[in-house]
Design an enzyme around this catalytic site. Structure first.
Site, short mmCIF file in Angstrom:
data_model
loop_
_atom_site.label_atom_id
_atom_site.label_comp_id
_atom_site.label_asym_id
_atom_site.label_seq_id
_atom_site.Cartn_x
_atom_site.Cartn_y
_atom_site.Cartn_z
N SER A 191 42.62 -36.59 7.26
CA SER A 191 43.63 -35.70 6.69
C SER A 191 44.78 -36.53 6.12
O SER A 191 44.56 -37.33 5.21
CB SER A 191 44.11 -34.72 7.77
OG SER A 191 44.86 -33.69 7.19
N ASP A 245 24.52 -17.37 1.81
CA ASP A 245 23.97 -18.28 2.79
C ASP A 245 22.47 -18.47 2.62
O ASP A 245 21.96 -19.59 2.55
CB ASP A 245 24.32 -17.77 4.19
CG ASP A 245 23.73 -18.63 5.28
OD1 ASP A 245 23.43 -19.81 4.99
OD2 ASP A 245 23.56 -18.14 6.39
N ASP A 248 20.15 -21.03 0.15
CA ASP A 248 19.69 -22.42 0.30
C ASP A 248 18.45 -22.50 1.18
O ASP A 248 18.03 -23.57 1.55
CB ASP A 248 20.83 -23.34 0.80
CG ASP A 248 21.53 -22.81 2.03
OD1 ASP A 248 20.82 -22.35 2.94
OD2 ASP A 248 22.77 -22.85 2.08
N ASP A 393 36.09 -26.95 4.67
CA ASP A 393 37.47 -27.33 4.99
C ASP A 393 38.43 -26.29 4.43
O ASP A 393 38.48 -26.06 3.23
CB ASP A 393 37.76 -28.71 4.39
CG ASP A 393 39.07 -29.31 4.89
OD1 ASP A 393 40.01 -28.54 5.16
OD2 ASP A 393 39.14 -30.55 4.99
N HIS A 433 38.21 -28.69 8.88
CA HIS A 433 39.07 -29.82 8.54
C HIS A 433 38.94 -30.92 9.60
O HIS A 433 39.31 -30.71 10.75
CB HIS A 433 40.51 -29.33 8.45
CG HIS A 433 41.46 -30.35 7.93
ND1 HIS A 433 41.24 -31.03 6.74
CD2 HIS A 433 42.63 -30.83 8.41
CE1 HIS A 433 42.24 -31.87 6.54
NE2 HIS A 433 43.08 -31.77 7.53
#
Ligand SMILES: *[C@@H]1O[C@H](CO)[C@@H](O)[C@H](O)[C@H]1NC(C)=O
Ligand SMILES: *[C@@H]1O[C@H](CO)[C@@H](O)[C@H](O)[C@H]1NC(C)=O
Ligand SMILES: *[C@@H]1O[C@H](CO)[C@@H](O)[C@H](O)[C@H]1NC(C)=O
Ligand SMILES: *[C@@H]1O[C@H](CO)[C@@H](O)[C@H](O)[C@H]1NC(C)=O
Ligand SMILES: *[C@@H]1O[C@H](CO)[C@@H](O)[C@H](O)[C@H]1NC(C)=O
Ligand SMILES: *[C@@H]1O[C@H](CO)[C@@H](O)[C@H](O)[C@H]1NC(C)=O
Ligand SMILES: *[C@@H]1O[C@H](CO)[C@@H](O)[C@H](O)[C@H]1NC(C)=O
Ligand SMILES: *[C@@H]1O[C@H](CO)[C@@H](O)[C@H](O)[C@H]1NC(C)=O
Ligand SMILES: *[C@@H]1O[C@H](CO)[C@@H](O)[C@H](O)[C@H]1NC(C)=O
Length: 529
Positions: A191, A245, A248, A393, A433
């Site tokens: 970060s 979702d 994939d 994130d 994150h």
């Protein structure tokens, strides 16, 4: 560009060899105190397995009850280094006994608006035998603005100076304590720590040989400003995940390549029959959902912040979407604009807008914005960077890492093979994150203690992969991320997945168990031809 008031040349002449004078005192404090601009706050010899209290710790860094885990027999030093008459940087050193020292050093950075020593990374580093260093970046606390108010030099320490000071101090202490310099110097941060790392590679390319840079906040002011702007735009995330979702091939709550989907919020409008009527969007809401996933432009219309990836929960910084008066639940914006941008303790972010963002970018307090992509000197000297970013994130959009990588490549004007020779970026689908999330996110992340002792190898631990790359020339072609039961590192493994250096992406083989790393293979990106 930076006036360093503290020079190692002077120091090296003054310090005498550090000696362990007793089990309690590992260094002669009187000697260190005589170094110009350095004050010794603590010097103690500590045994592996013990915990030490850190009674001076401010609340936002864990509070006075915080304890550090001593992971090796170490000499611990805490120094205050005056950077100017009105500012000082705290540096902490953990020096393993010479016989268990691995010959390397590792320095660490901060998070948010800094101010807290990264004990987690220091603990991991010392356990592996690194001489390990931490810094408070020039102020104590990750919440507050008082330390910045009318303190331009404290802002400079946070903005660009502290990591370089830490690197200088580490060089001197290592040389004095072990009688020789570190064979290789590493840095790990996430970060703000990632921002500090990239900035350091640009400003002070000699400081480190290898850098592990997670979820880097490279365009720091735009990142923080985006919270104030996005707080007004609502986000409905659950429905997107449900829609996208399965595309994939694996319905696991993770959108693997969020950049390869287009999302049209009109598909969620009431009346389409697609969504349960308690979830569907009214016309005004369709517009604000669209805006929540649009990039941010400055007041002259240039896009200055990329959109968040689909599936990232952008509403976490705003605790109200229902009545359109979003309250910002993100303190960094208020703190930094109050203390460092406007120097005005009564400023509040309610009306925050693009003008406030542009003003801050123009002032660039303490040179905090580290979006500088020229890493030529670091590249030329053979430095290595492993970077990683969660695709989920919600704090720093992962698109920023993509832009930055491309920016570094074009600044150097080199091909993919050459950039992969010094800088590899790994995207981790489903990671929030720095850590956490539904994905198999554990890769020996910076700021995350402890490491899984069973996976201390270059395939599973990014720091070890970095050492292998710097010292043995073996670049990481993949990293395997691990998901643990209850996200407890070291407990039962529930899934593993193979990750690939951008722009390669990780693709399921379509047949085998998706929770096994071997079922995922690196493929060239569609955009790479
Ligand atoms: C110590 O810091 C002062 C500013 O506070 C600076 O003028 C001086 O050069 C520094 N001394 C050394 C030896 O770096
Ligand atoms: C930060 O806290 C330490 C004690 O933990 C103290 O020695 C130091 O002076 C403080 N720094 C600032 C800038 O307040
Ligand atoms: C020290 O270890 C304990 C458990 O072993 C953990 O709860 C604590 O967070 C650790 N402290 C730090 C600073 O990482
Ligand atoms: C910050 O504001 C105070 C009070 O208004 C003022 O005295 C001071 O000069 C300002 N400092 C800077 C660096 O602008
Ligand atoms: C629609 O959602 C509400 C609230 O989540 C739920 O109670 C209801 O059963 C759902 N209706 C249908 C038809 O799925
Ligand atoms: C909007 O909602 C929030 C949270 O529910 C509440 O605190 C606030 O008073 C509301 N504002 C208006 C104008 O209704
Ligand atoms: C908007 O961004 C562009 C591109 O970075 C810059 O040239 C311009 O000065 C910015 N405008 C303002 C008002 O800051
Ligand atoms: C360096 O790489 C070689 C193979 O390329 C391997 O056998 C050796 O173990 C590596 N050395 C270290 C220190 O990891
Ligand atoms: C599935 O795994 C088996 C055994 O590990 C392997 O031989 C096979 O090639 C894999 N299938 C695909 C499609 O990759």
């Amino acid at each position: 560009m930076v006036s360093l008031t503290w020079s190692i040349a002077i120091l090296a002449g003054v310090i005498v060899r550090l000696v362990r004078s007793s089990p309690e005192t590992c260094v002669s404090v009187g000697t260190l105190s005589s170094i110009p601009n350095v004050t010794v706050v603590a010097s103690e010899y500590l045994l592996s397995g013990s915990q030490i209290p850190l009674p001076g710790t401010v609340e936002s860094c864990g509070g006075p009850d915080l304890k550090a885990n001593i992971t090796a027999d170490i000499c611990r030093l805490v120094l205050l280094v005056a950077t100017t008459p009105s500012s000082e940087v705290q540096v902490e050193a953990w020096l393993p006994e010479p016989q268990s020292w691995n010959g390397r050093s590792i320095a660490t950075g901060n998070g948010g608006i800094g101010g807290c020593i990264d004990y987690a990374t220091m603990q991991n580093g010392a356990a592996l035998g690194f001489a390990s260093f931490g810094t408070n970046a020039g102020h104590n606390g990750s919440v507050g603005y008082e330390f910045f108010l009318n303190q331009p030099e404290v802002i400079n320490d946070f903005g660009h100076r502290a990591i370089h000071i830490e690197a200088d101090v580490s060089k001197v202490l290592v040389a004095q304590y072990y009688g020789k310099g570190a064979s290789k110097k590493y840095y790990a941060g996430c970060s703000t720590g990632g921002r500090q790392g990239f900035q350091n590679a640009h400003l002070y390319p000699e400081d480190f040989d290898g850098m592990l840079l997670g979820s880097p906040g490279v365009d720091w002011l735009h990142i923080v400003a985006s919270k104030g702007i996005l707080a007004r735009r609502i986000a409905i995330v659950k429905a997107q995940i449900e829609q996208l979702d399965a595309l994939d091939g694996v319905a696991d709550g993770i959108i693997d390549e969020p950049t390869q989907h287009r999302f049209d919020p009109t598909s969620l409008a009431c009346g389409t029959g697609l969504l349960n009527s308690s979830l569907c969007l009214h016309p005004q809401q369709v517009e604000s959902v669209r805006r929540a996933y649009e990039p941010i432009a400055n007041t002259s219309g240039h896009i200055v912040y990329p959109p968040f990836e689909l599936g990232s929960n952008t509403d976490v910084f705003s605790n109200n979407q229902a009545n359109g008066t979003a309250a910002l639940s993100y303190t960094i914006l208020e703190n930094f604009w109050r203390g460092a941008v406007y120097n005005d303790s009564s400023w509040t972010p309610e009306k925050f807008g693009e003008r406030d963002m542009d003003f801050a970018v123009r002032v660039n307090p303490g040179q905090v914005n580290a979006a500088e992509t020229d890493l030529t000197s670091f590249y030329r000297k053979g430095g290595k960077i492993i970077s990683y970013h969660g695709r989920n994130d919600e704090t720093v959009t992962s698109a920023l890492s993509e832009h930055f990588f491309t920016g570094v490549q074009s600044a150097l004007n080199i091909n993919l093979e050459d950039i992969h020779d010094f800088y590899r970026l790994f995207f981790l689908p489903g990671m929030h994150h720095c850590s956490g999330g539904l994905g198999a996110w554990s890769i020996g992340n910076a700021q995350k203690y402890p490491y899984d002792q069973a996976l201390l190898d270059p395939k599973h631990n990014a720091l070890i992969a970095l050492v292998e790359w710097v010292e043995n020339g073996t670049a990481p072609d993949t990293l395997i991320g691990t998901k643990y039961e209850n996200d407890l590192i070291g407990s039962t493994i529930t899934a593993q997945r193979t990750y690939c250096p951008y722009p390669m992406f990780s693709n399921w083989d379509g047949v085998n168990d998706t929770s096994l790393a071997a079922s995922w293979k690196c493929m060239p990106s569609r955009f790479d031809g």
